[in-house]
Design an enzyme around this catalytic site. Structure first.
Site, PDB file in Angstrom:
ATOM      1  N   TYR A 103      -0.034   0.079  -7.553  1.00 58.57           N
ATOM      2  CA  TYR A 103      -1.251   0.634  -6.952  1.00 58.57           C
ATOM      3  C   TYR A 103      -2.073   0.820  -8.120  1.00 58.57           C
ATOM      4  O   TYR A 103      -3.337   0.954  -7.749  1.00 58.57           O
ATOM      5  CB  TYR A 103      -0.773   1.975  -6.460  1.00 58.57           C
ATOM      6  N   HIS A 155      10.269   5.221  -3.724  1.00 58.41           N
ATOM      7  CA  HIS A 155      10.556   4.138  -4.635  1.00 58.41           C
ATOM      8  C   HIS A 155      11.826   4.409  -5.635  1.00 58.41           C
ATOM      9  O   HIS A 155      11.619   5.601  -6.111  1.00 58.41           O
ATOM     10  CB  HIS A 155       9.263   3.745  -5.388  1.00 58.41           C
ATOM     11  N   LYS A 179      14.987   3.685   3.326  1.00 54.88           N
ATOM     12  CA  LYS A 179      15.643   2.429   2.654  1.00 54.88           C
ATOM     13  C   LYS A 179      16.471   2.851   1.403  1.00 54.88           C
ATOM     14  O   LYS A 179      16.235   3.614   0.631  1.00 54.88           O
ATOM     15  CB  LYS A 179      14.132   1.731   2.126  1.00 54.88           C
ATOM     16  N   HIS A 205       1.918  -1.147   7.360  1.00 54.92           N
ATOM     17  CA  HIS A 205       2.380  -0.803   6.102  1.00 54.92           C
ATOM     18  C   HIS A 205       1.129  -0.718   5.144  1.00 54.92           C
ATOM     19  O   HIS A 205       1.130  -0.245   4.008  1.00 54.92           O
ATOM     20  CB  HIS A 205       3.418  -1.979   5.424  1.00 54.92           C
ATOM     21  N   ARG A 234       0.413   2.846   4.431  1.00 52.99           N
ATOM     22  CA  ARG A 234       1.170   3.271   3.491  1.00 52.99           C
ATOM     23  C   ARG A 234       0.640   3.134   2.059  1.00 52.99           C
ATOM     24  O   ARG A 234       0.702   4.093   1.240  1.00 52.99           O
ATOM     25  CB  ARG A 234       2.622   2.982   3.408  1.00 52.99           C
TER      26      ARG A 234
END
Length: 371
Positions: free
Chosen positions: A353, A344, A254, A318, A321
């Site tokens: 998180y 990220h 990404k 996801h 992940r």
């Protein structure tokens, strides 16, 4: 002898998760429950309680042809939906000059190196916007853009992400055409701040244990142990696995960024068994030799394994992940390293998180337990 009635499958056309889809509905039936995902690659929607595939004329014919082998297929609802959409917009014919400009706009998007899915989404939305203008014989103005946004995005209650995509697509197209529009007054919806669903380590193990084959187990293990997005996993090539350094090279992820993530020793052991049995040619996981595995089928693999394991949480690939990142945090890994492993761009993304980490919550003493 008793007469066994054929099951009935109902097809419809609707918008789901911002996509034009064919919904597939039927009463509980074991044969259909297996055939729909395996033969059609359909995805299950737990919120709408139907199976679905992206809408296209080819998919419509394929779905009907395949399901006719197993059931009576009722297409009356999808025919009515098609007619409504056709009458509303599809009959609008754009001028040749506009069609040519849209074709050049596609090339413009491709030169900006957008992914093919983004190009197709932007093209679909830009074309739809042009038809909206043509039907109303309107010229571009902040008012007409606001009306388009309200009539075709807000009123049908399309998703927030779809609405932002639509605004971006129209903005890009108008800028390409050299039309200056003030978009600041067009209010963009705020993204929902939902916390991710996290699996415990025992739930992760149960899901992997209930995967249907060695290949499926290897896939789920890799997604969890490397913190992969599904698009990253299915595009991994054999040469990306560096067993000497115990790292995996994730290419053009990404944001067009490369990164390295961890290769688990246990995952490597499973991968070596998998190589012997399946002998992939180019990609680490292949649907057919030399071609990447289907993301939709991979999602079904997880759904089936989770259901077999008795996991009732609403999860996707996801979620593995998310669980990988949360478990790292709970085991004391610095959040900056987690950010790097996940790819990220901003630490703010990784900070989510901390809100779902069990370790952080368990350190707080409940006032009800204080004497």
């Amino acid at each position: 002898m008793p007469v066994i009635e054929a099951p009935i499958v109902t097809l419809n056309r609707c918008v789901h998760r911002g996509q034009d889809v064919i919904s597939i509905s039927f009463s509980k039936n074991t044969v259909l429950s297996r055939a729909v995902p395996s033969e059609l690659g359909a995805t299950w929607s737990s919120t709408k309680t139907f199976w679905w595939v992206p809408y296209s004329d080819a998919n419509r014919k394929r779905v009907k042809d395949v399901l006719s082998l197993f059931a009576i297929v009722d297409t009356s609802a999808i025919s009515r939906a098609d007619e409504r959409i056709r009458v509303n917009m599809e009959h609008v014919v754009l001028p040749v000059s506009e069609v040519e400009r849209l074709g050049k706009f596609r090339k413009f998007l491709q030169t900006k190196r957008y992914s093919e899915s983004t190009v197709e989404t932007y093209m679909s939305l830009a074309t739809f916007f042009c038809k909206y203008l043509e039907k109303r014989k309107a010229t571009v103005s902040p008012m007409i853009v606001s009306r388009f946004n309200y009539e075709f995005i807000v009123l049908p209650q399309k998703s927030i992400s779809y609405q932002n995509q639509a605004i971006n697509a129209v903005k890009q197209y108008l800028e390409y055409c050299g039309v200056t529009i003030e978009f600041d007054e067009l209010e963009r919806p705020k993204k929902e701040k939902k916390l991710p669903v996290i699996l415990s380590m025992s739930e992760v193990r149960d899901i992997i244990r209930h995967a249907g084959s060695l290949k499926h187990r290897a896939m789920l293990i890799m997604i969890y142990s490397g913190g992969f997005r599904i698009s990253e996993l299915i595009n991994l090539k054999l040469t990306d696995v560096d067993s000497a350094r115990m790292l995996i090279h994730v290419r053009s992820a990404k944001g067009k960024k490369d990164r390295y993530t961890l290769l688990s020793q246990k995952a490597l052991t499973i991968l070596r068994e998998y190589f012997i049995v399946y002998a992939p040619k180019k990609y680490l996981f292949e649907g057919v030799p030399g071609k990447p595995y289907s993301a939709r089928t991979a999602q079904y693999v997880l759904k089936h394994a989770a259901a077999s394991a008795g996991i009732r949480k609403k999860i996707t690939l996801h979620s593995l992940r998310h669980s990988f990142a949360t478990h790292l945090l709970e085991n004391g890994t610095d959040i900056r390293y987690i950010q790097t492993l996940l790819g990220h761009s901003s630490p703010k993304t990784t900070m989510i998180y901390t809100h779902v980490s069990q370790a952080h919550v368990q350190n707080i003493r409940n006032p009800f337990d204080i004497e």
